[in-house]
Motif scaffolding. Sequence first.
Motif, PDB file in Angstrom:
ATOM      1  N   TRP A   1       0.710  -3.378 -11.124  1.00 20.32           N
ATOM      2  CA  TRP A   1       1.878  -2.907 -10.376  1.00 20.32           C
ATOM      3  C   TRP A   1       1.438  -1.905  -9.307  1.00 20.32           C
ATOM      4  O   TRP A   1       1.797  -2.017  -8.140  1.00 20.32           O
ATOM      5  N   ASP A   2       0.638  -0.913  -9.726  1.00 20.74           N
ATOM      6  CA  ASP A   2       0.159   0.116  -8.800  1.00 20.74           C
ATOM      7  C   ASP A   2      -0.713  -0.483  -7.697  1.00 20.74           C
ATOM      8  O   ASP A   2      -0.619  -0.067  -6.536  1.00 20.74           O
TER       9      ASP A   2
ATOM     10  N   PHE B   1       1.559  -2.142  -5.086  1.00 18.69           N
ATOM     11  CA  PHE B   1       2.280  -1.137  -4.305  1.00 18.69           C
ATOM     12  C   PHE B   1       1.335  -0.324  -3.422  1.00 18.69           C
ATOM     13  O   PHE B   1       1.702   0.050  -2.305  1.00 18.69           O
TER      14      PHE B   1
ATOM     15  N   VAL C   1       2.758  -1.437   0.048  1.00 16.47           N
ATOM     16  CA  VAL C   1       3.713  -0.417   0.477  1.00 16.47           C
ATOM     17  C   VAL C   1       3.007   0.849   0.958  1.00 16.47           C
ATOM     18  O   VAL C   1       3.264   1.326   2.062  1.00 16.47           O
ATOM     19  N   LYS C   2       2.124   1.383   0.150  1.00 15.62           N
ATOM     20  CA  LYS C   2       1.460   2.630   0.526  1.00 15.62           C
ATOM     21  C   LYS C   2       0.605   2.446   1.771  1.00 15.62           C
ATOM     22  O   LYS C   2       0.544   3.329   2.632  1.00 15.62           O
TER      23      LYS C   2
ATOM     24  N   ALA D   1       7.576  -5.033  -4.130  1.00 17.66           N
ATOM     25  CA  ALA D   1       6.824  -4.399  -3.036  1.00 17.66           C
ATOM     26  C   ALA D   1       7.306  -4.904  -1.680  1.00 17.66           C
ATOM     27  O   ALA D   1       7.504  -4.112  -0.747  1.00 17.66           O
TER      28      ALA D   1
ATOM     29  N   ALA E   1      10.570  -3.457  -0.901  1.00 15.60           N
ATOM     30  CA  ALA E   1      10.403  -2.056  -0.503  1.00 15.60           C
ATOM     31  C   ALA E   1      10.016  -1.959   0.969  1.00 15.60           C
ATOM     32  O   ALA E   1      10.487  -1.060   1.679  1.00 15.60           O
TER      33      ALA E   1
END
Length: 187
Positions: A45-46, A49, A53-54, A96, A99
Amino acid sequence: MHYIPSLSLFYYKDFSNKFKTVDAIINNAGIVIHGEVHETSEEDWDKIFDVDVKGTFLVSKAFLPTMIKQDHGSIVNISSVSGMAGDRAMVAYNAAKGAIINMTRAMAIDYGKNNIRVNVVAPGPTNTPLFHQDKQKFAKNSPLNRIVEPEEVAAAIYFVASPAASAITGEVIPVTAGFEISTGQPM
């Protein structure tokens, strides 16, 4: 026009200091890890993202001060048709890419006062080496009976980043061969 593609998270600060003007940024990064919620690890998941996204957040953050100072610019974030609706066993990717869409809308609201436009291009199934699924099966869900070619996505990105799209901001531009307009019932 100067076009800046998404940069590695490790180098974005170095690059942002080298440009006196930046007319457009194209944030195009993404990975897919399949799985339903109970099958998706927190690490996966991280990872999704962080990349999807980041990465978009950090690259935009690095170049926005230049765009604010020059009082113009265009940011094009690449999402996916999967950010507009759900897919089976792709919960982290769907979240993601969704987002990215809402981050884009918020950025368009925040930076419109600086003549900075922020939009999303959301490709559907695209004929690239990374698309491993049965292309003919996906083509049957398109009114055009085909999937998208990479050049068609590039043309949409170029258009929305250009002055020709000067009145377009906060929008999602699907490039899907009509893939997203159907409920999924057989045509």
